[in-house]
Design a protein around this motif. Structure first.
Motif, short mmCIF file in Angstrom:
data_model
loop_
_atom_site.label_atom_id
_atom_site.label_comp_id
_atom_site.label_asym_id
_atom_site.label_seq_id
_atom_site.Cartn_x
_atom_site.Cartn_y
_atom_site.Cartn_z
N UNK A 220 0.83 -1.21 0.00
CA UNK A 220 0.00 0.00 0.00
C UNK A 220 0.86 1.25 0.00
N UNK A 221 1.93 1.24 0.80
CA UNK A 221 2.83 2.39 0.86
C UNK A 221 3.50 2.62 -0.50
N UNK A 222 3.93 1.51 -1.12
CA UNK A 222 4.56 1.61 -2.44
C UNK A 222 3.57 2.16 -3.46
N UNK A 223 2.33 1.64 -3.45
CA UNK A 223 1.33 2.10 -4.40
C UNK A 223 0.97 3.57 -4.17
N UNK A 224 0.93 3.97 -2.90
CA UNK A 224 0.65 5.38 -2.60
C UNK A 224 1.75 6.28 -3.17
N UNK A 225 2.99 5.91 -2.94
CA UNK A 225 4.11 6.74 -3.41
C UNK A 225 4.17 6.81 -4.93
N UNK A 226 3.60 5.79 -5.61
CA UNK A 226 3.56 5.80 -7.07
C UNK A 226 2.27 6.42 -7.60
N UNK A 227 1.43 6.96 -6.70
CA UNK A 227 0.21 7.64 -7.12
C UNK A 227 -0.97 6.74 -7.39
N UNK A 228 -0.85 5.44 -7.08
CA UNK A 228 -1.95 4.50 -7.30
C UNK A 228 -2.80 4.44 -6.03
N UNK A 229 -3.56 5.54 -5.79
CA UNK A 229 -4.28 5.69 -4.53
C UNK A 229 -5.38 4.65 -4.35
N UNK A 230 -6.07 4.31 -5.41
CA UNK A 230 -7.19 3.37 -5.31
C UNK A 230 -6.71 2.00 -4.83
N UNK A 231 -5.68 1.46 -5.51
CA UNK A 231 -5.15 0.16 -5.11
C UNK A 231 -4.49 0.21 -3.74
N UNK A 232 -3.90 1.35 -3.41
CA UNK A 232 -3.29 1.51 -2.09
C UNK A 232 -4.35 1.41 -1.00
N UNK A 233 -5.48 2.06 -1.22
CA UNK A 233 -6.58 2.00 -0.25
C UNK A 233 -7.10 0.57 -0.08
N UNK B 56 -8.74 -9.71 14.98
CA UNK B 56 -8.56 -10.81 15.93
C UNK B 56 -7.14 -11.06 16.36
N UNK B 57 -6.18 -10.33 15.76
CA UNK B 57 -4.77 -10.51 16.12
C UNK B 57 -4.47 -9.76 17.42
N UNK B 58 -3.70 -10.39 18.29
CA UNK B 58 -3.29 -9.74 19.54
C UNK B 58 -1.95 -9.04 19.34
N UNK B 59 -1.74 -7.99 20.14
CA UNK B 59 -0.47 -7.24 20.12
C UNK B 59 -0.14 -6.73 18.71
N UNK B 60 -1.17 -6.22 18.03
CA UNK B 60 -0.97 -5.73 16.66
C UNK B 60 -1.27 -4.25 16.55
N UNK B 61 -1.22 -3.52 17.67
CA UNK B 61 -1.55 -2.10 17.64
C UNK B 61 -0.60 -1.30 16.77
N UNK B 62 0.66 -1.74 16.67
CA UNK B 62 1.60 -1.02 15.79
C UNK B 62 1.15 -1.10 14.34
N UNK B 63 0.61 -2.28 13.93
CA UNK B 63 0.14 -2.42 12.56
C UNK B 63 -1.18 -1.67 12.34
N UNK B 64 -2.06 -1.68 13.33
CA UNK B 64 -3.29 -0.89 13.23
C UNK B 64 -2.95 0.60 13.08
N UNK B 65 -1.94 1.03 13.82
CA UNK B 65 -1.52 2.43 13.70
C UNK B 65 -1.10 2.74 12.27
N UNK B 66 -0.28 1.89 11.68
CA UNK B 66 0.20 2.14 10.32
C UNK B 66 -0.97 2.18 9.34
N UNK B 67 -1.93 1.27 9.50
CA UNK B 67 -3.10 1.24 8.61
C UNK B 67 -3.88 2.54 8.69
N UNK B 68 -4.23 2.93 9.92
CA UNK B 68 -5.04 4.14 10.08
C UNK B 68 -4.27 5.39 9.64
N UNK B 69 -2.98 5.42 9.91
CA UNK B 69 -2.16 6.57 9.51
C UNK B 69 -2.13 6.71 7.99
#
Length: 683
Positions: free
Chosen positions: A160-173, A185-198
């Motif tokens: 998603x980050x790669x697609x965003x940087x290349x301007x492919x916003x739809x596929x990145x989303x 349902x994953x435990x101890x995944x708040x760091x990944x949730x942060x990256x998604x929401x950010x």
């Protein structure tokens, strides 16, 4: 503004990913004493580049000599991670390709996938987007196959980050929402949730859906309440900066200023993330500029520019000079406004970042109206090129997925053609296997039945031995008691009568009788003492031999000493009332001792074996220890002998404690409850 936001996103994702790897890796231990030290020093930010290289190469020299197993690959990933942090891309690539090669040889899917993500990060750093996407795609398919949702989500985020940087916003989303589904349902995944929401906040900000952007950035902030996310990553400051960006695009500069100020107040920000500090400082100055709060404003702009220049951040320097151009244009200093715009344009062209150049052209057209038409033509041309490049890159990403799936479909078609032969062979194999298992099971059932019958026969023989021993001992005790009573009541009584008769001679006044009388009296006293001693000995022997179980055990111990070289030390607690212990318990104790001795003789290679029977309150304790080679109780599969010991202890309502380690011998303790109240009544 958009490009600055992209830089922040890239830095946030890479910093969190790399630091996360380092944190996990450092918690893992290595069997080589010097290896953890070298790896730690290779990642020490306070050391020079050359020293870190030296320590990383020393660590690699140790790791490469070790056995190629999962621990070895973990350590190689640590080496690659250190090279990544040092931006030594050549060494990083070589190490990662070595891990990939070894992982493929051992068919280690998890490490193959991880190596692909490392290769993807390498090509991202080199701006080779199609190769980066291909490697992330390979990793994605492997993580799907092994059902590793956490790492699958991380791979989706990298895509998603790669697609965003290349301007492919739809596929990145789309990729971000796939990551969120994987994290459900994953435990101890708040760091990944942060990256998604950010990332979603940044995407919606670019799409000018500011309400959604603020909503996701606030969700990202909430996930930072998790204490497991390291504070030194300064993710809160990054989110505050991103929220400020949204408010700048909304032209709400007062709220933007407020969030930038909060971000700058984060503790240790300058030391732990100088790039983010400079970005917040520049953005705060820009917000104040838009609010026409001009006091000391140029100092903030120039301080941010100085930091960025010292770090060699070309894209960030371009952004700072655009802001300074706007600032001096507002102050009617056209010369400086044009000067900073031209400097920014020259630098942006050298970076080959079209988006940077577009921002500069937009600004320089405003401050240099004489050449505005030329700048506008260049802007239109570059903008068309960028749109084509973004469209082509999006199509390239789709083509990579399509072509990869085509190859898989072709492989599937070939596999379908071979299915009939495979089915026939499989059916024949299963039929043969069925008959083999059937016959083997029959033989095992017969063997098991024989063992059960043998065990019943053994127990019957033991019960017969106990019963026979009891009869023998009872007869011996009865006879000895009769002899003792005869001695005491018969012979001793008569002797006593003779002594009394002899005493009566004292009344006769005969000089000759006196010496004889004394002599006979003395002799009779000796006889009386001898007979009494014999009587007491016979009664003591009765109490010693009442416990025939000890005699049976001693026979077992005697056979052990005569057959094997190991020294055998045994002891019995005198407080144990064996006559009150049931036959069933004695049988099981005998078999446990017998089984333990067999295990010692077969496997322990012990010099000394110690067996102790002890009495505790309401319990009988059997302790068997040896100084043999021992074994790992966690990894070694328990044999039938240990299962039999456990079963017999359970039959007696007791439990077994087993302690052993390689080179440290073995200790077996069996604790069985007994009724002490009865013992006390008979004491």
């Amino acid at each position: 503004m958009k490009k600055t936001l992209s830089i922040l996103l890239f830095l946030s994702l890479i910093l969190l990913g790399c630091t996360g790897k380092t944190h996990v890796d450092e918690d893992e231990s290595s069997p080589i004493d010097s290896l953890p030290t070298f790896l730690s020093l290779a990642n020490d930010v306070d050391l020079t580049y050359d020293l870190k290289q030296k320590y990383n190469k020393k660590a690699f020299a140790i790791i490469i000599k070790q056995k190629d197993d999962s621990v070895n690959k973990v350590n190689l990933f640590k080496i690659a991670n250190r090279y990544y942090n040092m931006s030594d891309w050549k060494s990083y690539l070589q190490t990662t390709e070595l891990i990939l090669k070894r992982s493929k040889e051992t068919k280690d899917s998890a490490n193959i996938a991880k190596a692909y993500t490392y290769l993807g990060d390498y090509y991202v750093s080199k701006s080779v987007s199609d190769s980066a996407f291909m490697n992330f795609y390979h990793a994605e398919k492997l993580y799907l196959a092994i059902n590793d949702h956490y790492n699958l989500a991380k791979t989706y985020l990298s895509k998603a980050s790669l697609q965003y940087n290349e301007g492919d916003f739809f596929e990145s989303e789309i990729a971000v929402f796939k990551a969120l589904r994987s994290l459900k349902g994953q435990k101890n995944a708040n760091d990944q949730f942060y990256e998604c929401y950010n990332l979603l906040g940044i995407l919606y900000n670019d799409k000018e859906e500011y309400g959604k952007a603020l909503s996701f950035h606030n969700k990202a902030l909430l996930n930072l309440n998790d204490k497991s996310i390291p504070l030194e990553l300064q993710l809160k400051a990054a989110s505050l900066n991103n929220i400020g960006f949204v408010y700048i695009n909304m032209r709400n500069y007062r709220d933007a200023k407020r969030f930038f100020e909060k971000g700058l107040k984060e503790e240790n920000l300058f030391k732990e993330n100088t790039i983010l500090y400079a970005m917040l400082l520049d953005n705060l100055a820009y917000s104040k500029f838009k609010l026409e709060e001009l006091d000391g404003l140029s100092d903030d702009f120039f301080r941010s520019l100085k930091i960025r220049d010292s770090l060699g951040l070309k894209s960030a320097i371009v952004s700072s000079k655009i802001h300074l151009s706007e600032y001096y244009a507002f102050k009617k200093d056209t010369f400086k406004a044009i000067q900073f715009s031209r400097q920014a344009l020259l630098l942006s062209r050298s970076t080959n970042k079209i988006n940077n150049t577009l921002q500069v052209l937009k600004q320089i057209a405003v401050v240099d109206p004489k050449n505005a038409s030329a700048y506008s033509r260049e802007y239109i041309k570059l903008n068309d090129e960028m749109l084509r490049a973004e469209r082509n890159m999006g199509e390239k990403f789709s083509r990579i997925e399509y072509e990869t799936n085509e190859i898989k479909d072709q492989n599937s078609s070939l596999q379908e053609k071979n299915k009939t032969l495979i089915y026939i062979f499989s059916i024949c194999t299963l039929i043969g296997l069925f008959f083999y298992v059937y016959k083997t099971q029959q033989a095992r059932n017969r063997e098991l039945l024989f063992k059960q019958q043998q065990q019943v026969a053994n127990e019957d023989i033991y019960n017969l031995m106990i019963s026979q021993q009891n009869d023998i001992e009872q007869t011996r005790i009865k006879e000895k008691k009769k002899v003792a009573q005869d001695l005491h009541d018969g012979v001793l009584g008569r002797m006593f009568g003779v002594r009394i008769s002899l005493d009566s001679l004292d009344k006769v006044d005969e000089a000759e009788a006196a010496p004889k009388r004394k002599k006979y009296l003395t002799e009779l006293k000796h006889i009386e003492e001898d007979i009494r001693e014999i009587s007491h000995d016979l009664n003591r022997e009765k109490s010693e031999l009442i416990n025939n179980f000890i005699a049976i055990l001693n026979k077992l111990f005697e056979d052990q000493r005569n057959t094997y070289d190991s020294a055998l030390i045994t002891s019995f607690d005198s407080n144990i009332k064996w006559e009150l212990v049931t036959n069933a318990v004695k049988i099981n104790l005998y078999r446990i001792v017998q089984e333990a001795l067999q295990n010692c003789n077969k496997y322990a290679k012990a010099n000394t074996i110690t067996i102790d029977f002890k009495s505790e309150i309401n319990h009988l304790i059997l302790s068997i220890s040896d100084d043999g080679i021992g074994f790992n109780t966690k990894t070694t599969r328990k044999g039938i002998g240990l299962h039999n010991i456990q079963y017999r202890a359970t039959e007696c309502k007791g439990f077994v404690f087993l302690k052993s380690a390689k080179g440290e011998g073995t200790l077996l303790i069996v604790k069985i409850p007994i009724d002490q109240k009865i013992n006390l009544q008979h004491t």
